[in-house]
Design a protein around this motif. Structure first.
Motif, PDB file in Angstrom:
ATOM      1  N   GLY A  25       0.696  -1.294  -0.156  1.00 21.47           N
ATOM      2  CA  GLY A  25      -0.021   0.030  -0.049  1.00 21.47           C
ATOM      3  C   GLY A  25       0.947   1.269  -0.071  1.00 21.47           C
ATOM      4  O   GLY A  25       0.335   2.349   0.013  1.00 21.47           O
ATOM      5  N   LEU A  26       1.981   1.234   0.204  1.00 21.01           N
ATOM      6  CA  LEU A  26       2.927   2.129  -0.026  1.00 21.01           C
ATOM      7  C   LEU A  26       2.883   2.887  -1.215  1.00 21.01           C
ATOM      8  O   LEU A  26       3.095   2.093  -2.122  1.00 21.01           O
ATOM      9  CB  LEU A  26       4.194   2.277   0.762  1.00 21.01           C
ATOM     10  N   PRO A  27       3.112   4.159  -1.346  1.00 21.25           N
ATOM     11  CA  PRO A  27       3.370   4.569  -2.918  1.00 21.25           C
ATOM     12  C   PRO A  27       4.704   4.361  -3.536  1.00 21.25           C
ATOM     13  O   PRO A  27       5.453   3.945  -2.841  1.00 21.25           O
ATOM     14  CB  PRO A  27       3.224   6.246  -2.578  1.00 21.25           C
ATOM     15  N   GLN A  28       4.521   3.977  -4.827  1.00 24.19           N
ATOM     16  CA  GLN A  28       5.719   3.574  -5.375  1.00 24.19           C
ATOM     17  C   GLN A  28       5.900   4.562  -6.723  1.00 24.19           C
ATOM     18  O   GLN A  28       4.994   4.870  -7.352  1.00 24.19           O
ATOM     19  CB  GLN A  28       5.509   1.985  -5.980  1.00 24.19           C
ATOM     20  N   VAL A  29       7.144   4.900  -6.835  1.00 23.87           N
ATOM     21  CA  VAL A  29       7.644   5.626  -8.100  1.00 23.87           C
ATOM     22  C   VAL A  29       8.602   4.884  -8.641  1.00 23.87           C
ATOM     23  O   VAL A  29       9.686   4.647  -8.758  1.00 23.87           O
ATOM     24  CB  VAL A  29       8.272   7.241  -7.607  1.00 23.87           C
ATOM     25  N   ALA A  30       8.051   4.585  -9.863  1.00 22.23           N
ATOM     26  CA  ALA A  30       8.987   3.674 -10.973  1.00 22.23           C
ATOM     27  C   ALA A  30       9.806   4.709 -11.938  1.00 22.23           C
ATOM     28  O   ALA A  30       9.269   5.442 -12.552  1.00 22.23           O
ATOM     29  CB  ALA A  30       8.101   2.827 -11.711  1.00 22.23           C
ATOM     30  N   MET A  31      10.956   4.314 -12.324  1.00 21.72           N
ATOM     31  CA  MET A  31      11.796   5.136 -13.263  1.00 21.72           C
ATOM     32  C   MET A  31      11.809   4.106 -14.506  1.00 21.72           C
ATOM     33  O   MET A  31      12.406   3.124 -14.574  1.00 21.72           O
ATOM     34  CB  MET A  31      13.215   5.437 -12.607  1.00 21.72           C
ATOM     35  N   VAL A  32      11.414   4.912 -15.581  1.00 18.98           N
ATOM     36  CA  VAL A  32      11.314   4.243 -16.620  1.00 18.98           C
ATOM     37  C   VAL A  32      12.266   5.158 -17.713  1.00 18.98           C
ATOM     38  O   VAL A  32      12.074   6.073 -17.664  1.00 18.98           O
ATOM     39  CB  VAL A  32      10.114   4.005 -17.358  1.00 18.98           C
ATOM     40  N   GLY A  33      13.110   4.221 -18.587  1.00 14.82           N
ATOM     41  CA  GLY A  33      13.883   5.077 -19.317  1.00 14.82           C
ATOM     42  C   GLY A  33      14.950   4.275 -20.099  1.00 14.82           C
ATOM     43  O   GLY A  33      15.320   2.950 -19.494  1.00 14.82           O
ATOM     44  N   ARG A  34      15.528   4.504 -21.139  1.00 16.99           N
ATOM     45  CA  ARG A  34      16.860   4.154 -21.828  1.00 16.99           C
ATOM     46  C   ARG A  34      17.849   3.884 -20.999  1.00 16.99           C
ATOM     47  O   ARG A  34      17.939   4.462 -20.051  1.00 16.99           O
ATOM     48  CB  ARG A  34      17.324   4.811 -22.879  1.00 16.99           C
ATOM     49  N   SER A  35      18.738   2.891 -21.135  1.00 13.44           N
ATOM     50  CA  SER A  35      19.936   2.606 -20.540  1.00 13.44           C
ATOM     51  C   SER A  35      20.661   3.729 -20.410  1.00 13.44           C
ATOM     52  O   SER A  35      20.886   4.420 -21.573  1.00 13.44           O
ATOM     53  CB  SER A  35      20.784   1.575 -21.159  1.00 13.44           C
ATOM     54  N   ASN A  36      21.337   4.119 -19.463  1.00 15.02           N
ATOM     55  CA  ASN A  36      22.361   5.422 -19.410  1.00 15.02           C
ATOM     56  C   ASN A  36      21.429   6.655 -19.238  1.00 15.02           C
ATOM     57  O   ASN A  36      22.321   7.844 -19.293  1.00 15.02           O
ATOM     58  CB  ASN A  36      23.187   5.177 -20.454  1.00 15.02           C
ATOM     59  N   VAL A  37      20.338   6.768 -19.263  1.00 20.95           N
ATOM     60  CA  VAL A  37      19.523   7.866 -19.318  1.00 20.95           C
ATOM     61  C   VAL A  37      19.612   8.778 -18.061  1.00 20.95           C
ATOM     62  O   VAL A  37      19.480   9.893 -17.862  1.00 20.95           O
ATOM     63  CB  VAL A  37      18.208   7.812 -19.449  1.00 20.95           C
ATOM     64  N   GLY A  38      20.118   8.034 -16.833  1.00 24.58           N
ATOM     65  CA  GLY A  38      20.220   8.642 -15.434  1.00 24.58           C
ATOM     66  C   GLY A  38      19.250   8.083 -14.495  1.00 24.58           C
ATOM     67  O   GLY A  38      19.063   9.029 -13.407  1.00 24.58           O
ATOM     68  N   LYS A  39      18.739   6.963 -14.794  1.00 26.31           N
ATOM     69  CA  LYS A  39      17.599   6.600 -13.674  1.00 26.31           C
ATOM     70  C   LYS A  39      18.491   6.257 -12.369  1.00 26.31           C
ATOM     71  O   LYS A  39      17.893   6.708 -11.192  1.00 26.31           O
ATOM     72  CB  LYS A  39      17.045   5.147 -14.120  1.00 26.31           C
TER      73      LYS A  39
END
Ligand SMILES: Nc1nc2c(ncn2[C@@H]2O[C@H](COP(=O)(O)OP(=O)(O)O)[C@@H](O)[C@H]2O)c(=O)[nH]1
Ligand SMILES: [Mg+2]
Length: 212
Positions: A25-39
């Protein structure tokens, strides 16, 4: 915000299974992006300490790496959230089969986490390269899962004033909404990003309480 604690929790969604994906139930923030973009660098900048492994060599993260933060600010009391570092696309050592495997991990993560309905997605786009087809596809894919996507333009420190303005305008045209420009390295845009994350996370928190 003040980050009270930040820690690595687990690597989840191995082989496209739902193993390890939190649904407490805790909020989740997911990082999506190309390899090397800075996730991973962005996760460390949000956490204000090095919890995620960053790399100059792309294509290293093959699992959904999950971090848990406890923070204070943007409303009363202490609150917690997960930051999720998903495998990057656009670079697959091992060709199409490896790319499919990465997609399966992200897919499994979203299937499991979105069931809890408190996932926000940050689509990280390199501010120097606003026009990449792979980013448009990723955006369309996440939206097709019924999730709202915030576009974050990374590495803004690498652009001149004129290029910033031009590329941010281009991103807005392509994705149909303004992008938030950040530099994880210099700290630019990070307060604004935390504010946005907090307002989404705390809204999720309130709707959870209302359900109870
Ligand atoms: N100049 C600059 N470099 C960055 C920034 N964010 C990440 N990088 C660099 O980009 C490379 C890839 O970063 P990483 O976080 O490992 O990317 P990931 O593959 O998406 O996790 C590393 O060499 C970082 O130091 C930024 O805001 N500014
Ligand atoms: Mg990474």
């Amino acid at each position: 915000v003040k980050v009270v604690s930040a820690e690595f929790v687990t690597s989840a969604a191995a082989g496209g299974t739902t193993s390890g994906v939190p649904h407490d139930g805790l909020p989740q923030v997911a990082m999506v992006g190309r390899s090397n973009v800075g996730k991973s660098t962005l996760i460390n900048a949000l956490a204000r300490r090095p919890i995620a492994r960053t790399s100059a060599a792309p294509g290293k993260t093959r699992l959904a790496n999950i971090y848990r933060l406890a923070v204070e600010g943007h409303g009363p009391g202490q609150w917690s959230l997960y930051l999720v570092d998903l495998p990057g696309y656009g670079y697959a050592r091992g060709g199409a089969a490896a790319a499919d495997e990465l997609k399966a991990v992200a897919d499994a993560y979203f299937r499991e986490a979105a069931a809890g309905a408190r996932v926000s997605v940050l689509l990280l786009v390199d501010s120097r390269h606003p026009r990449l087809e792979s980013d448009r596809q990723a955006h369309g894919w996440v939206e097709s899962l019924g999730l709202e996507v915030l576009v974050v333009a990374t590495k803004i420190d690498k652009l001149s004033r004129a290029d910033r303005t031009r590329n941010l305008r281009e991103l807005e045209r392509i994705f149909g909404k303004p992008a938030l420009a950040v530099s994880a390295e210099r700290g630019e845009g990070m307060d604004e990003l935390w504010k946005t994350i907090a307002s989404k996370a705390r809204a999720a928190e309130r709707s959870l309480r209302a359900d109870e």
